[in-house]
Design an enzyme around this catalytic site. Structure first.
Site, PDB file in Angstrom:
ATOM      1  N   LYS A 180      20.876  27.988   2.604  1.00 51.70           N
ATOM      2  CA  LYS A 180      19.439  28.120   2.329  1.00 51.70           C
ATOM      3  C   LYS A 180      18.828  26.718   2.410  1.00 51.70           C
ATOM      4  O   LYS A 180      19.002  25.889   1.520  1.00 51.70           O
ATOM      5  CB  LYS A 180      19.191  28.673   0.915  1.00 51.70           C
ATOM      6  CG  LYS A 180      17.724  29.033   0.724  1.00 51.70           C
ATOM      7  CD  LYS A 180      17.182  28.730  -0.666  1.00 51.70           C
ATOM      8  CE  LYS A 180      16.547  27.388  -0.838  1.00 51.70           C
ATOM      9  NZ  LYS A 180      15.332  27.105  -0.051  1.00 51.70           N
ATOM     10  N   GLU A 255      24.535  16.843  -5.618  1.00 58.19           N
ATOM     11  CA  GLU A 255      24.135  15.468  -5.280  1.00 58.19           C
ATOM     12  C   GLU A 255      22.648  15.374  -5.545  1.00 58.19           C
ATOM     13  O   GLU A 255      21.859  16.111  -4.946  1.00 58.19           O
ATOM     14  CB  GLU A 255      24.461  15.149  -3.814  1.00 58.19           C
ATOM     15  CG  GLU A 255      25.952  15.033  -3.527  1.00 58.19           C
ATOM     16  CD  GLU A 255      26.647  13.986  -4.375  1.00 58.19           C
ATOM     17  OE1 GLU A 255      26.003  13.008  -4.813  1.00 58.19           O
ATOM     18  OE2 GLU A 255      27.860  14.159  -4.630  1.00 58.19           O
ATOM     19  N   CYS A 289      17.514   9.489  -0.806  1.00 64.00           N
ATOM     20  CA  CYS A 289      18.069   9.409  -2.160  1.00 64.00           C
ATOM     21  C   CYS A 289      18.640   8.016  -2.418  1.00 64.00           C
ATOM     22  O   CYS A 289      18.754   7.588  -3.555  1.00 64.00           O
ATOM     23  CB  CYS A 289      19.127  10.472  -2.364  1.00 64.00           C
ATOM     24  SG  CYS A 289      20.334  10.456  -1.059  1.00 64.00           S
ATOM     25  N   GLU A 390      12.747   8.515 -10.657  1.00 67.58           N
ATOM     26  CA  GLU A 390      12.777   8.544  -9.196  1.00 67.58           C
ATOM     27  C   GLU A 390      11.385   8.912  -8.683  1.00 67.58           C
ATOM     28  O   GLU A 390      10.818   9.914  -9.086  1.00 67.58           O
ATOM     29  CB  GLU A 390      13.789   9.594  -8.723  1.00 67.58           C
ATOM     30  CG  GLU A 390      13.916   9.624  -7.211  1.00 67.58           C
ATOM     31  CD  GLU A 390      14.881  10.692  -6.711  1.00 67.58           C
ATOM     32  OE1 GLU A 390      14.748  11.852  -7.158  1.00 67.58           O
ATOM     33  OE2 GLU A 390      15.753  10.368  -5.892  1.00 67.58           O
TER      34      GLU A 390
HETATM   35  P1  NAD Z   1      14.557  20.216  -4.697  1.00 65.80           P
HETATM   36  O1  NAD Z   1      15.539  20.115  -5.803  1.00 65.80           O
HETATM   37  O2  NAD Z   1      13.168  20.575  -5.031  1.00 65.80           O
HETATM   38  O3  NAD Z   1      15.040  21.279  -3.605  1.00 65.80           O
HETATM   39  C1  NAD Z   1      16.319  21.226  -3.028  1.00 65.80           C
HETATM   40  C2  NAD Z   1      16.713  22.620  -2.601  1.00 65.80           C
HETATM   41  O4  NAD Z   1      16.877  23.441  -3.763  1.00 65.80           O
HETATM   42  C3  NAD Z   1      15.677  23.323  -1.723  1.00 65.80           C
HETATM   43  O5  NAD Z   1      16.339  24.109  -0.754  1.00 65.80           O
HETATM   44  C4  NAD Z   1      14.958  24.211  -2.719  1.00 65.80           C
HETATM   45  O6  NAD Z   1      14.347  25.339  -2.143  1.00 65.80           O
HETATM   46  C5  NAD Z   1      16.098  24.631  -3.625  1.00 65.80           C
HETATM   47  N1  NAD Z   1      15.667  25.100  -4.956  1.00 65.80           N
HETATM   48  C6  NAD Z   1      14.479  24.889  -5.574  1.00 65.80           C
HETATM   49  N2  NAD Z   1      14.464  25.512  -6.770  1.00 65.80           N
HETATM   50  C7  NAD Z   1      15.660  26.128  -6.911  1.00 65.80           C
HETATM   51  C8  NAD Z   1      16.262  26.905  -7.942  1.00 65.80           C
HETATM   52  N3  NAD Z   1      15.616  27.191  -9.076  1.00 65.80           N
HETATM   53  N4  NAD Z   1      17.530  27.333  -7.751  1.00 65.80           N
HETATM   54  C9  NAD Z   1      18.208  27.029  -6.635  1.00 65.80           C
HETATM   55  N5  NAD Z   1      17.692  26.313  -5.618  1.00 65.80           N
HETATM   56  C10 NAD Z   1      16.433  25.860  -5.758  1.00 65.80           C
HETATM   57  O7  NAD Z   1      14.637  18.807  -3.915  1.00 65.80           O
HETATM   58  P2  NAD Z   1      13.758  18.311  -2.691  1.00 65.80           P
HETATM   59  O8  NAD Z   1      12.389  18.024  -3.207  1.00 65.80           O
HETATM   60  O9  NAD Z   1      13.927  19.238  -1.542  1.00 65.80           O
HETATM   61  O10 NAD Z   1      14.511  16.941  -2.317  1.00 65.80           O
HETATM   62  C11 NAD Z   1      14.279  15.726  -2.966  1.00 65.80           C
HETATM   63  C12 NAD Z   1      15.368  15.434  -3.986  1.00 65.80           C
HETATM   64  O11 NAD Z   1      16.646  15.472  -3.355  1.00 65.80           O
HETATM   65  C13 NAD Z   1      15.276  14.042  -4.575  1.00 65.80           C
HETATM   66  O12 NAD Z   1      15.500  14.111  -5.954  1.00 65.80           O
HETATM   67  C14 NAD Z   1      16.406  13.287  -3.902  1.00 65.80           C
HETATM   68  O13 NAD Z   1      16.907  12.184  -4.619  1.00 65.80           O
HETATM   69  C15 NAD Z   1      17.419  14.349  -3.754  1.00 65.80           C
HETATM   70  N6  NAD Z   1      18.390  13.988  -2.723  1.00 65.80           N
HETATM   71  C16 NAD Z   1      19.636  13.594  -3.118  1.00 65.80           C
HETATM   72  C17 NAD Z   1      20.580  13.214  -2.183  1.00 65.80           C
HETATM   73  C18 NAD Z   1      21.968  12.818  -2.591  1.00 65.80           C
HETATM   74  O14 NAD Z   1      22.857  12.907  -1.760  1.00 65.80           O
HETATM   75  N7  NAD Z   1      22.194  12.411  -3.807  1.00 65.80           N
HETATM   76  C19 NAD Z   1      20.255  13.231  -0.828  1.00 65.80           C
HETATM   77  C20 NAD Z   1      18.968  13.632  -0.461  1.00 65.80           C
HETATM   78  C21 NAD Z   1      18.044  14.026  -1.425  1.00 65.80           C
END
Ligand code: NAD
Length: 488
Positions: A180, A255, A289, A390
């Protein structure tokens, strides 16, 4: 395939077929450089679509796991070749959905291809070891089994590399996958899935279901037939997924966020440190990230470093990432823009000095995009929100310290521990940094962002659930060890 096709409808990929959701409803993916432009419509799926995908993945798993690693690897090589063929199209789509420059998107696509080839080769490498038994007539060894069906939940910031660095190891070790992607970049994900389809991957081995996080993401976390969940995204969502997975005994890997520092020692090559700061903080509009967020500078060189940083920041060209000569694109979506602007506001309200940028860019060609200026704050102290949380945007918090010891204390004074960087020519400082810095990625004389696919990747503290992705480390998550004792 040409990405410039407008308003294209993208379906779910389930059991080898492209299928409309039971909801008959779609979600829009728009171009953050021009919010009026729709890149594609993806399915707003329901739980029953997810159930279908999981059933398909479950059905395919036994045959898939029975193939040799080498045979599974051939599919990954073929998918890599298909991606190479469509590299320009995939990269352009990623830029249009996410906003990063085309050069960065092409680099990311090339990285995705390299990851696929790396894991294709992994199908021929060892999966266990012989351990001497205390019984002289026995043979004892370990081997590895796939988890079964793996759920992959990905964010929008690396729409190509992250899905691939999760799916490729999952597949090579014999798991089947339900992915997803983030809705903002679901069209790019569909294009990657098309490459697996072109590679002839058996039906059901890889399935994609698009939709909201709260329905499909949470549905994956709670699904009784999903044995492992790999997630990259924000901490709030990650923790929810971890709790749901733990509650039903599924394996999970999270992550999450970062608040990555760069330390600039008095003995550093300042020009090199400035280059790395600009690149780490502002490339991809600060939405990595591993992006540099705090710049901790020794007082002896603070003023001169600041001047050099300001000068270089002035050279940054903002605009549509598809255009030549653009260095920084828009924020990836409106939410992210609002978040960044609200952190800038907090920085000002809490007493930091706004040195540069700080505003949304709305004139002329920028009017329909989510653009924000590259922003630098001076006089930031550790208790300020912009030094702790962040931001995920092009915002630098400059912090002054007297010594490397103090720099390390400041650098560690956050809940995150993903990546950290130091610029110094002093071996003693380097060793202290390696030893004392709480971060999963330690970078010396190199920017905080930057990951090599063959090395373990992941964070300490609140940045991860403490497992590692990529390289050989991926094997730990995507397989279970079996210890075998054989007696004749
Ligand atoms: P997000 O947590 O909003 O979304 C990530 C994914 O989770 C999306 O597919 C989203 O639809 C899904 N999601 C949202 N709500 C959910 C729920 N209740 N249950 C299950 N899945 C759900 O993150 P984002 O805004 O897409 O990305 C930015 C974040 O990602 C930042 O915090 C960044 O630091 C982090 N990030 C971390 C890494 C790493 O490797 N540590 C790499 C890239 C991004």
């Amino acid at each position: 395939m040409v990405v410039s096709t407008k308003n294209k409808l993208y379906l779910n990929f389930i059991g080898g077929n492209w299928i409309t959701s039971a909801s008959n409803d779609t979600l829009k993916s728009i171009d953050p450089a021009n919010a009026n432009e729709v890149v594609g419509y993806v399915q707003n799926s329901r739980k029953e679509d997810l159930d279908l995908a999981v059933a398909a993945a479950k059905k395919a798993q036994n045959e898939w796991k029975k193939l040799t690693g080498a045979a599974r690897g051939q599919y990954l090589y073929a998918a890599a070749n298909a991606m190479e063929k469509h590299l320009d199209e995939i990269a352009e789509c990623a830029t249009r959905e996410m906003g990063k420059t085309l050069m960065e998107a092409k680099g990311e696509t090339a990285r995705g291809i390299a990851i696929l080839r790396y894991y294709a080769g992994e199908g021929m490498r060892k999966v266990g070891e012989v351990i001497p038994s205390t019984d002289s007539e026995a043979l004892m060894f370990t081997t590895r089994a796939p988890l079964g069906v793996v759920g992959v939940i990905t964010p929008w910031n690396f729409p190509i590399a992250i899905p691939i660095w999760k799916m490729a190891p999952a597949l090579i070790y014999g798991n089947t996958v339900v992915i997803k992607p983030a809705t903002e970049t679901a069209v790019t994900c569909a294009k990657i899935v098309e490459c697996f389809e072109e590679a002839g991957l058996p039906a059901g081995v890889l399935n994609m279901v698009t939709g909201s996080g709260s329905v499909i993401g949470q549905g994956i976390a709670e699904h009784p037939d999903i044995n492992g969940i790999t997630f990259t995204g924000s901490n709030g969502v990650g923790k929810k997924i971890g709790q749901a997975a733990f509650a039903r005994g599924a394996k999970y890997q999270l992550e999450m966020g970062g608040k990555n520092p760069i330390i600039v020692a008095a003995d550093a090559d300042l020009d090199q440190a400035v280059e790395a700061t600009i690149s780490g903080a502002f490339r991809s509009t600060g939405q990595k990230c591993t992006a540099t967020s705090r710049v901790i500078v020794q007082s002896d060189v603070y003023e001169i470093f600041k001047e050099k940083l300001l000068e270089k920041t002035r050279d940054i060209t903002i605009g549509n990432g598809l255009r030549e000569g653009i260095w920084m694109g828009p924020c990836a979506n409106e939410n992210q823009l609002t978040t960044v602007l609200s952190y800038i506001r907090k920085g000002i309200d809490e007493g930091a000095t706004l040195l540069s940028g700080g505003e949304r860019v709305t004139h002329g060609d920028y009017k329909d995009g989510f653009y924000v200026q590259p922003t630098i704050f001076d006089n930031v102290t550790t208790e300020m929100t912009i030094a702790q949380e962040e931001i995920f945007g092009p915002v630098i918090a400059l912090m002054k310290v007297d010594s490397i010891q103090q720099a390390l204390e400041v650098a560690n004074d956050v809940q995150y521990g993903l990546s950290a960087s130091i610029f110094t020519t002093n071996i003693g400082h380097m060793l202290s940094f390696i030893d004392e810095m709480d971060a999963g990625l330690i970078r010396i004389n190199s920017e905080s962002a930057g990951v090599e696919l063959q090395a373990p990747f992941g964070g300490m503290k609140q940045s991860s659930s403490h497992s590692r992705e990529q390289g050989e480390a991926a094997k730990e998550f995507f397989t279970a060890i079996k210890t075998v004792f054989v007696k004749g």
